[in-house]
Structures are given as C-alpha cells and as structure tokens.
Write a protein that holds these residues in place. Structure first.
Motif, short mmCIF file in Angstrom:
data_model
loop_
_atom_site.label_atom_id
_atom_site.label_comp_id
_atom_site.label_asym_id
_atom_site.label_seq_id
_atom_site.Cartn_x
_atom_site.Cartn_y
_atom_site.Cartn_z
N ALA A 1 -20.01 48.73 123.66
CA ALA A 1 -21.01 49.13 124.64
C ALA A 1 -20.30 49.84 125.79
CB ALA A 1 -21.75 47.92 125.17
N GLN A 2 -20.89 50.91 126.27
CA GLN A 2 -20.36 51.58 127.45
C GLN A 2 -20.92 50.83 128.65
OE1 GLN A 2 -21.65 55.57 128.33
NE2 GLN A 2 -19.70 56.05 129.31
N VAL A 3 -20.02 50.41 129.55
CA VAL A 3 -20.44 49.61 130.70
C VAL A 3 -19.81 50.13 131.98
CG1 VAL A 3 -20.73 47.52 129.30
CG2 VAL A 3 -18.55 47.93 130.44
N ARG A 4 -20.39 49.69 133.11
CA ARG A 4 -19.82 49.95 134.43
C ARG A 4 -19.67 48.60 135.12
NH1 ARG A 4 -23.26 53.49 136.62
NH2 ARG A 4 -24.53 51.85 137.51
N ASP A 5 -18.48 48.32 135.65
CA ASP A 5 -18.26 47.03 136.31
C ASP A 5 -18.55 47.14 137.79
OD1 ASP A 5 -16.04 48.31 137.39
OD2 ASP A 5 -14.58 46.96 136.49
N ASP A 6 -18.40 46.04 138.52
CA ASP A 6 -18.68 46.02 139.95
C ASP A 6 -17.76 46.92 140.76
OD1 ASP A 6 -20.81 44.30 139.65
OD2 ASP A 6 -19.66 42.49 140.11
N ALA A 7 -16.57 47.23 140.22
CA ALA A 7 -15.64 48.11 140.91
C ALA A 7 -15.96 49.59 140.66
CB ALA A 7 -14.21 47.82 140.46
N GLY A 8 -16.99 49.86 139.84
CA GLY A 8 -17.39 51.23 139.56
C GLY A 8 -16.66 51.87 138.39
N ARG A 9 -15.81 51.09 137.71
CA ARG A 9 -15.09 51.63 136.54
C ARG A 9 -16.04 51.68 135.36
NH1 ARG A 9 -10.31 47.36 137.35
NH2 ARG A 9 -12.16 46.09 137.05
N THR A 10 -15.94 52.76 134.60
CA THR A 10 -16.77 52.94 133.41
C THR A 10 -15.87 52.99 132.18
OG1 THR A 10 -18.41 54.18 134.67
CG2 THR A 10 -18.45 54.45 132.29
N GLY A 11 -16.28 52.29 131.13
CA GLY A 11 -15.52 52.29 129.89
C GLY A 11 -16.28 51.51 128.83
N TYR A 12 -15.56 51.18 127.76
CA TYR A 12 -16.17 50.51 126.61
C TYR A 12 -15.55 49.13 126.39
CZ TYR A 12 -18.16 55.03 125.45
OH TYR A 12 -18.87 56.20 125.48
N ILE A 13 -16.41 48.18 126.03
CA ILE A 13 -15.97 46.84 125.64
C ILE A 13 -16.77 46.43 124.41
CG2 ILE A 13 -15.32 46.17 127.99
CD1 ILE A 13 -17.88 44.49 128.11
N PRO A 14 -16.26 45.45 123.64
CA PRO A 14 -17.04 44.99 122.48
C PRO A 14 -18.37 44.39 122.93
CG PRO A 14 -14.77 44.22 122.34
CD PRO A 14 -14.95 44.81 123.71
N ALA A 15 -19.45 44.81 122.29
CA ALA A 15 -20.78 44.31 122.65
C ALA A 15 -20.88 42.81 122.46
CB ALA A 15 -21.83 45.03 121.82
N ALA A 16 -20.12 42.27 121.52
CA ALA A 16 -20.15 40.83 121.25
C ALA A 16 -19.61 40.02 122.41
CB ALA A 16 -19.37 40.52 119.98
N ALA A 17 -18.88 40.63 123.33
CA ALA A 17 -18.30 39.92 124.46
C ALA A 17 -19.29 39.80 125.63
CB ALA A 17 -17.03 40.61 124.94
N LEU A 18 -20.48 40.34 125.46
CA LEU A 18 -21.47 40.32 126.54
C LEU A 18 -22.48 39.20 126.36
CD1 LEU A 18 -22.17 44.13 126.84
CD2 LEU A 18 -20.84 42.69 128.39
N SER A 19 -22.85 38.61 127.47
CA SER A 19 -23.87 37.57 127.51
C SER A 19 -24.90 38.00 128.54
CB SER A 19 -23.24 36.24 127.90
OG SER A 19 -24.22 35.26 128.07
N GLU A 20 -26.14 37.65 128.31
CA GLU A 20 -27.17 38.04 129.26
C GLU A 20 -26.92 37.35 130.59
OE1 GLU A 20 -31.20 38.42 128.12
OE2 GLU A 20 -30.67 38.59 126.02
N ALA A 21 -27.14 38.08 131.68
CA ALA A 21 -26.96 37.53 133.03
C ALA A 21 -27.99 36.44 133.24
CB ALA A 21 -27.11 38.63 134.07
N LEU A 22 -27.55 35.38 133.90
CA LEU A 22 -28.44 34.24 134.15
C LEU A 22 -29.18 34.43 135.44
CD1 LEU A 22 -26.03 31.41 133.09
CD2 LEU A 22 -27.80 32.49 131.75
#
Length: 109
Positions: free
Chosen positions: A88-109
């Motif tokens: 999945a292409q994502v953007r983190d809180d620091a504003g960095r954009t890149g790709y991580i495995p989608a399986a490593a993501l969990s829905e925000a609580l």
C-alpha cells in the motif's frame, strides 16, 4: 475480532517500548514470510490505519526496494493507494510517502 487482536498487538508493542525491551520474535524470518505471503486486502484510500508490526517504508512496492525509513508499531499512516503486489502507498505523520506491506496495517481505533 480483527480490531481486538490488532489493538492487543499495538498495546503490547507500546508496553514493550515504554519498558525499554524490544520484542524478539522466535523466528524473524517466519514473521517476514508471513507479511510477504499475506493475502491482498481491500484498503480504503484516504483512511487512517495503524502500523501493526515494524516495517520499512520503501520508495517503490517490493521487499527488494531501498528503504526510506522504518515505521514502528502504533504509528499512524494514511493510505494513498493500494498495489496489486500486496503493498500500500502510505503517508506517515512526518509527511514521508512510500510503500509498506498492506498486511502490516491495522484499522485505526
């Protein structure tokens, strides 16, 4: 059920981070293989997710790509797009954009 397991995992990593102990999985290679072979998930573009396991943010999708940064458990990201390769292409809180495995993501609580 998935949210409960994901919340427990995030909480466990947070406790370990506060106590100064790093998690040491019995077989780190097995954990990496699980991420590589996990089924592709339907992610909602524009939605917030939490990183459930330590991963490397990469410039392009693929485990062979050069890492840009490390993301730890509990870090929030926004999904920008999904990739058929399981990344999945994502953007983190620091504003960095890149790709991580989608399986490593969990829905925000």
């Amino acid at each position: 059920m998935f949210r409960l397991v994901a919340a427990a995992l995030v909480l466990a990593y947070a406790v370990l981070a506060l106590t100064g102990s790093a998690p040491s999985p019995a077989d780190p290679q097995a954990a990496m293989m699980a991420l590589r072979t996990a089924p592709v998930r339907d992610l909602r573009v524009g939605s917030s997710y939490v990183v459930a396991a330590p991963v490397r943010l990469r410039q392009k999708p693929g485990h062979e790509q050069e890492p840009l940064a490390r993301l730890g458990p509990g870090e929030a990201v926004i999904v920008l797009s999904g990739a058929p390769s399981g990344f999945a292409q994502v953007r983190d809180d620091a504003g960095r954009t890149g790709y991580i495995p989608a399986a490593a993501l969990s829905e925000a609580l």
